[in-house]
Design a protein around this motif. Structure first.
Motif, PDB file in Angstrom:
ATOM      1  N   ILE A 150       0.882  -1.164   0.000  1.00  0.00           N
ATOM      2  CA  ILE A 150       0.000   0.000   0.000  1.00  0.00           C
ATOM      3  C   ILE A 150       0.918   1.211   0.000  1.00  0.00           C
ATOM      4  N   THR A 151       1.032   1.872  -1.135  1.00  0.00           N
ATOM      5  CA  THR A 151       2.036   2.925  -1.283  1.00  0.00           C
ATOM      6  C   THR A 151       1.779   4.083  -0.327  1.00  0.00           C
ATOM      7  N   ASN A 152       0.596   4.647  -0.369  1.00  0.00           N
ATOM      8  CA  ASN A 152       0.227   5.799   0.444  1.00  0.00           C
ATOM      9  C   ASN A 152      -1.280   5.956   0.346  1.00  0.00           C
ATOM     10  N   VAL A 153      -1.823   6.868   1.123  1.00  0.00           N
ATOM     11  CA  VAL A 153      -3.268   7.088   1.130  1.00  0.00           C
ATOM     12  C   VAL A 153      -3.532   8.588   1.144  1.00  0.00           C
ATOM     13  N   SER A 154      -4.295   9.054   0.161  1.00  0.00           N
ATOM     14  CA  SER A 154      -4.805  10.428   0.171  1.00  0.00           C
ATOM     15  C   SER A 154      -6.175  10.407  -0.478  1.00  0.00           C
ATOM     16  N   ALA A 188       2.354   4.568   3.978  1.00  0.00           N
ATOM     17  CA  ALA A 188       1.306   5.418   4.552  1.00  0.00           C
ATOM     18  C   ALA A 188       1.903   6.380   5.568  1.00  0.00           C
ATOM     19  N   ALA A 189       1.472   7.625   5.507  1.00  0.00           N
ATOM     20  CA  ALA A 189       1.973   8.652   6.420  1.00  0.00           C
ATOM     21  C   ALA A 189       1.473   8.386   7.839  1.00  0.00           C
ATOM     22  N   ALA A 190       2.107   9.056   8.798  1.00  0.00           N
ATOM     23  CA  ALA A 190       1.758   8.855  10.208  1.00  0.00           C
ATOM     24  C   ALA A 190       0.485   9.628  10.540  1.00  0.00           C
ATOM     25  N   ASP A 216      -4.252   9.093  10.153  1.00  0.00           N
ATOM     26  CA  ASP A 216      -5.334   8.111  10.273  1.00  0.00           C
ATOM     27  C   ASP A 216      -5.169   6.934   9.313  1.00  0.00           C
ATOM     28  N   SER A 217      -4.595   7.199   8.154  1.00  0.00           N
ATOM     29  CA  SER A 217      -4.447   6.117   7.183  1.00  0.00           C
ATOM     30  C   SER A 217      -3.513   5.036   7.696  1.00  0.00           C
ATOM     31  N   ARG A 218      -2.408   5.440   8.315  1.00  0.00           N
ATOM     32  CA  ARG A 218      -1.481   4.430   8.846  1.00  0.00           C
ATOM     33  C   ARG A 218      -2.122   3.653   9.979  1.00  0.00           C
ATOM     34  N   ARG A 219      -2.870   4.332  10.814  1.00  0.00           N
ATOM     35  CA  ARG A 219      -3.505   3.628  11.936  1.00  0.00           C
ATOM     36  C   ARG A 219      -4.481   2.561  11.436  1.00  0.00           C
ATOM     37  N   VAL A 220      -5.207   2.867  10.373  1.00  0.00           N
ATOM     38  CA  VAL A 220      -6.137   1.879   9.807  1.00  0.00           C
ATOM     39  C   VAL A 220      -5.378   0.680   9.251  1.00  0.00           C
ATOM     40  N   VAL A 221      -4.305   0.944   8.523  1.00  0.00           N
ATOM     41  CA  VAL A 221      -3.510  -0.142   7.945  1.00  0.00           C
ATOM     42  C   VAL A 221      -2.889  -0.994   9.052  1.00  0.00           C
ATOM     43  N   GLU A 222      -2.342  -0.348  10.065  1.00  0.00           N
ATOM     44  CA  GLU A 222      -1.739  -1.102  11.170  1.00  0.00           C
ATOM     45  C   GLU A 222      -2.772  -1.974  11.874  1.00  0.00           C
ATOM     46  N   GLU A 223      -3.947  -1.433  12.121  1.00  0.00           N
ATOM     47  CA  GLU A 223      -4.987  -2.191  12.814  1.00  0.00           C
ATOM     48  C   GLU A 223      -5.421  -3.408  11.996  1.00  0.00           C
TER      49      GLU A 223
END
Length: 455
Positions: A156-160, A192-194, A196-203
């Motif tokens: 997952i490259t990044n999220v915007s 993913a940047a630090a 909300d997007s990273r938190r979703v991916v980590e979860e």
């Protein structure tokens, strides 16, 4: 069906709108013999950079001697660009053969353009017995037609924000769709940047016991003379400078790639981390990595051309970039400020009406000396007049309008000199049309149907 008939049939599917969901795709592939079950995959999702990551993976793995399938979208001007094995686009005969097989199994049933092309890619790769197939997500991930696969590793490259009508209007909502490609136990790499997007991916990775490796935490890059880290000052690091990849299991110094823009090192690092995770199943050597990165090509993404046009005269530098959402335009702005020198910037711009037209326009306009608004051959594109109304007060930029990409290029040539930079951006439709005018087709020229999808 021959190739032209197959192309026309695929083109007819444009009347069937985007449909997100996997049940019908899985049933349909079952009727085709489940080609996805005979293949190994790398799955690449994200808002921006998917194609660059996929192209880098292909270049390294193919250079190391593997037979690698690559499925990407959209295409610039010809649908065959979406399908590659190593450096070869799908031949017309193979396209027609697989399309005929799909058409016969459908027996009048309707599927979408993207479902059809995804099935065609899977059939072609399975028939060719590729060592691995790199599959780029079309939109989102969770309900994308490519999500019928179980990969060796995912990215997952990044999220915007993009495609908000389908994916949601918050970073968390968009990230949840992209995190839908995560499979139980399958390792994931992400930039993913630090937020909300990273938190979703980590979860999601924790829920599925999927190991997660993050850019800036588990691996990073640095340019010569720069402090390590994904958050280093890119403006002080022209993309021509060699760089070091600091990976999961060691560092590789002195890397170079023709991909322009410092942000491409994020994408290349994501590809290298993925290859580290696949070291057992798809081993590559350091020399394979160096050679592969040095050879990687991804047309229409910060692609700099130097050419003359016979009917216009004079040599120009032309920059083609597919930036079409706010994050992509911000990356283009950063690259124009850090990696290019020019006397004046003459920008040719178009946008699809379903994008955040105002945001992109008002990010790029302050850099431009002349902004030429145009409309590629798509009923989805915003008109020059519509775009002009969305511009903030014009300030120093001169805003002009052109009826189509050819007229826009003619105008840009007349208004520029060899010391200037002519840029084409805002829409892959526009970039594809301009590139075809300037260089011809990426693949062998064939008659084109009146309309083609880019989604």
């Amino acid at each position: 069906m021959d190739y032209q008939q197959a192309w026309k049939h695929l083109d007819s599917l444009l009347f069937f709108k985007i449909k997100l969901g996997l049940d019908s795709m899985e049933r349909f592939l079952g009727r085709l013999g489940d080609p996805q079950r005979r293949l190994r995959f790398i799955h690449v999702a994200g808002t921006n950079g998917k194609g660059s990551v996929a192209a880098a993976l292909l270049s390294v793995l193919a250079g190391a001697g593997y037979r690698v399938g690559l499925y990407t979208s959209p295409h610039l001007s010809c649908v065959r660009e979406r399908f590659r094995i190593n450096n070869d686009f799908i031949p017309e005969a193979d396209f027609a053969r697989q399309a005929t097989a799909i058409h016969a199994v459908l027996d009048g049933e309707q599927i979408t353009y993207f479902e059809f092309t995804t099935a065609l890619a899977l059939l072609w790769f399975a028939a060719a017995e590729v060592d691995v197939a790199i599959m780029e997500v079309g939109m989102g991930g969770r309900l994308d037609a490519t999500n019928v696969i179980t990969p060796l590793a995912g990215v997952i490259t990044n999220v915007s924000l993009d495609h908000q009508a389908y994916l949601g209007d918050t970073l968390a909502a968009v990230a949840a769709e992209k995190a839908g490609i995560i499979k139980p136990g399958v390792p994931m790499v992400s930039g993913a940047a630090a937020d909300d997007s990273r938190r979703v991916v980590e979860e999601r990775c924790r829920e599925l016991a999927a190991p997660l490796y993050l850019l800036g935490r588990d691996f990073s890059w640095q340019a010569a003379g720069e402090t390590a880290g994904a958050d280093a000052d890119r403006a002080q690091s022209p993309s021509a400078r060699s760089w070091t990849y600091r990976g999961l299991h060691g560092a590789i110094e002195g890397l170079n790639s023709p991909l322009r823009g410092s942000y491409q090192r994020d994408n290349l690092s994501l590809a290298l981390a993925t290859l580290e995770l696949l070291a057992t199943s798809l081993p590559v050597g350091e020399q394979d990595i160096r050679a592969g990165l040095a050879a990687v090509s991804w047309p229409g993404r910060l692609e700099l051309l130097e050419l003359s046009r016979e009917e216009q005269g004079g040599r120009r530098r032309v920059l083609l970039d597919g930036a079409h959402n706010p994050a992509g335009v911000a990356a283009l702005v950063a690259a124009l400020e850090a990696d290019f020198t020019y006397r004046r910037l003459v920008m040719i711009w178009a946008s699809m009406a379903d994008k955040d037209v105002a945001a992109g326009l008002n990010l790029i306009a302050p850099l431009c000396d002349t902004l030429i608004l145009t409309r590629p051959e798509s009923e989805r594109s915003a008109t020059p007049a519509e775009m002009r109304r969305l511009l903030a007060p014009e300030g120093r930029v001169r805003v002009l309008e052109a009826a189509d990409p050819l007229a826009a290029l003619d105008l840009a040539w007349r208004l520029s000199s060899a010391e200037d930079l002519v840029a084409v951006a805002g829409s892959l439709y526009l970039v594809g049309a301009a590139r075809r005018i300037l260089l011809g087709e990426l693949v062998a020229a064939v008659p084109r149907p009146e309309k083609e999808d880019r989604s």
